[in-house]
Scaffold this active site. Structure first.
Site, PDB file in Angstrom:
ATOM      1  N   LYS A  28       0.813  -1.220   0.000  1.00  7.68           N
ATOM      2  CA  LYS A  28       0.000   0.000   0.000  1.00  7.68           C
ATOM      3  C   LYS A  28       0.848   1.272   0.000  1.00  7.68           C
ATOM      4  O   LYS A  28       0.443   2.279  -0.571  1.00  7.68           O
ATOM      5  CB  LYS A  28      -0.939   0.005   1.207  1.00  7.68           C
ATOM      6  CG  LYS A  28      -1.991  -1.072   1.097  1.00  7.68           C
ATOM      7  CD  LYS A  28      -3.293  -0.687   1.734  1.00  7.68           C
ATOM      8  CE  LYS A  28      -4.351  -1.688   1.313  1.00  7.68           C
ATOM      9  NZ  LYS A  28      -5.656  -1.423   1.836  1.00  7.68           N
TER      10      LYS A  28
ATOM     11  N   LYS B  61      -4.809  -9.560  -6.760  1.00 10.50           N
ATOM     12  CA  LYS B  61      -6.114  -9.824  -6.148  1.00 10.50           C
ATOM     13  C   LYS B  61      -7.113  -8.729  -6.511  1.00 10.50           C
ATOM     14  O   LYS B  61      -6.721  -7.581  -6.746  1.00 10.50           O
ATOM     15  CB  LYS B  61      -5.979  -9.988  -4.631  1.00 10.50           C
ATOM     16  CG  LYS B  61      -5.946  -8.698  -3.844  1.00 10.50           C
ATOM     17  CD  LYS B  61      -6.155  -8.942  -2.358  1.00 10.50           C
ATOM     18  CE  LYS B  61      -6.244  -7.591  -1.657  1.00 10.50           C
ATOM     19  NZ  LYS B  61      -7.500  -7.245  -1.091  1.00 10.50           N
TER      20      LYS B  61
ATOM     21  N   LYS C   2     -10.559  -3.078  -3.792  1.00  4.94           N
ATOM     22  CA  LYS C   2     -11.405  -1.879  -3.828  1.00  4.94           C
ATOM     23  C   LYS C   2     -10.667  -0.702  -4.445  1.00  4.94           C
ATOM     24  O   LYS C   2     -11.266   0.167  -5.048  1.00  4.94           O
ATOM     25  CB  LYS C   2     -11.756  -1.443  -2.397  1.00  4.94           C
ATOM     26  CG  LYS C   2     -12.699  -2.323  -1.660  1.00  4.94           C
ATOM     27  CD  LYS C   2     -13.259  -1.519  -0.472  1.00  4.94           C
ATOM     28  CE  LYS C   2     -13.726  -2.432   0.620  1.00  4.94           C
ATOM     29  NZ  LYS C   2     -12.696  -2.662   1.653  1.00  4.94           N
TER      30      LYS C   2
END
Ligand code: ATP
Ligand code: LTN
Length: 345
Positions: free
Chosen positions: A129, A212, A215
């Protein structure tokens, strides 16, 4: 339904007085997608009568990356409505917003003081992230796993049903709890176990099946959102990456078709063999049409219920208020115990 536990598993009991406790949460950070549903939410719904359930909307986690205040406020309500629309029953589950129970933030500070930096340095989600921005991201992103550990530990949780990407965070939670208990020679925290399903635990992105479904992926065609209409679902599935072999079989060397087949398997509950037989000699077009039909049939009733709930915000606010009132005393008791053993106050 096969479930993997990361330690010796205990059979759930249907006697309410001895039900094991389940805790899980999802971040209100954008659109809930099929990966969240198949990897987490659907499993919570399926086992809700077996357990003492606590499900949280983890808004404190959502502020670890920049977020628009109005959007966050709406996303919290939308996620609450989706929890219920997907089948969570507020009579059988405590549903609440993390920031409404201040014990989470307080416990998180205390546990940060007991978390070795080296343990957090190993967390792969931070690296993914933060990307290039390890110097400029907020330290909340770095401490995120400690807050997650506190979410779980405050409720003396036995089982944490999550998708495969959360495995490392649950391991950290167990390590922190064991270390803390050992340090003070007391069973302050229950040691939780991850509950990870074998099918649907890792739904991959439609455009790039090596990542994956997420969102926050900038490409909206990478995911099926829970609120996508039939036309959008049809378009996204039609565009989903496959290969040139035109063989509808589960095959790890062909991740695109295997991801779509896994979604089909999770939705229908059929075995891999049955699905391969059903589509033997048929092309990707025919398979994708069948998958689209199953997706629309699954999502349409959820969407209908979602819109009804969003139309009556008072009911939703009432459910969240009641959930926080039920959750708070449990969290407060654990935090009080933590403070006592440390010598705070
Ligand atoms: P982001 O990817 O933007 O970080 P997310 O989509 O992973 O967000 P979370 O709130 O972090 O969403 O995850 C909520 C739950 O959904 C977790 O239990 C997580 O393991 C599960 N989950 C998320 N993505 C997937 C996926 N692609 N397949 C299966 N489960 C998933
Ligand atoms: N970190 C999780 C969300 C999350 C969670 C939790 C999941 C926060 N607290 C407690 C289970 C239990 C995620 O990013 N998916």
């Amino acid at each position: 339904m096969p479930v993997e536990m990361n330690a010796k598993s205990t059979t759930a009991n249907t006697n309410p007085s001895v039900k094991k406790r389940v805790f899980s949460g999802i971040q209100p950070s954008g659109n809930l997608h099929l990966g969240n549903y198949l990897g987490a939410l659907r499993n919570w719904v399926q086992t809700q009568s077996e357990y003492d359930n606590i499900f949280c909307i983890v808004d404190l986690h959502a502020i670890t990356l920049p977020v628009d205040p109005k959007e966050l406020h709406n996303d919290i309500r939308q996620l609450a409505a989706l929890y219920i629309a997907c089948g969570l029953d507020p009579q059988r589950c405590k549903l609440f917003v993390q920031s409404h129970v201040h014990e989470h933030a307080e416990a998180s500070w205390v546990m940060c003081c007991f978390t070795p930096m080296g343990w957090l340095n190993r967390m792969t989600q931070f690296k993914t992230k933060a990307g290039e921005n390890t110097e400029s991201v907020g330290t909340g992103l770095y401490c995120y796993p400690v807050l997650m550990a506190c979410d779980i530990l405050l409720y003396q949780t036995h089982y944490v049903p999550v998708g495969d990407d959360q495995r490392q965070h649950i391991e950290l939670t167990r390590d922190l709890a064991q270390r803390f208990n050992a340090l003070y020679g007391q069973q302050v925290f229950t040691i939780p176990e991850a509950q990870i399903r074998t099918v649907g635990a890792r739904v991959m992105a439609l455009d790039d099946p090596t990542n994956k479904m997420s969102k926050t992926d900038p490409n909206p065609n990478s995911r099926i959102n829970m609120l996508d209409d039939a036309q959008t679902i049809k378009r996204k599935i039609a565009r989903a990456a496959t290969d040139s072999m035109r063989l509808v079989t589960f095959d790890a060397t062909r991740p695109g078709i295997t991801n779509l087949l896994t979604i089909y398997q999770a939705l229908t509950g059929q075995s891999q063999e049955t699905i391969e037989e059903e589509f033997a000699g048929k092309g990707y077009g025919e398979f994708k049409a069948a998958l689209t039909d199953h997706l629309v049939a699954t999502l349409a009733p959820i969407q209908k219920r979602y819109h009804e709930l969003m139309d009556d915000q008072r009911v939703l606010e009432g459910i969240l208020k009641q959930g926080a009132e039920q959750a708070r005393p449990i969290a407060a008791a654990t935090l009080q115990h933590v403070k006592e053993v440390i010598g705070l106050g």
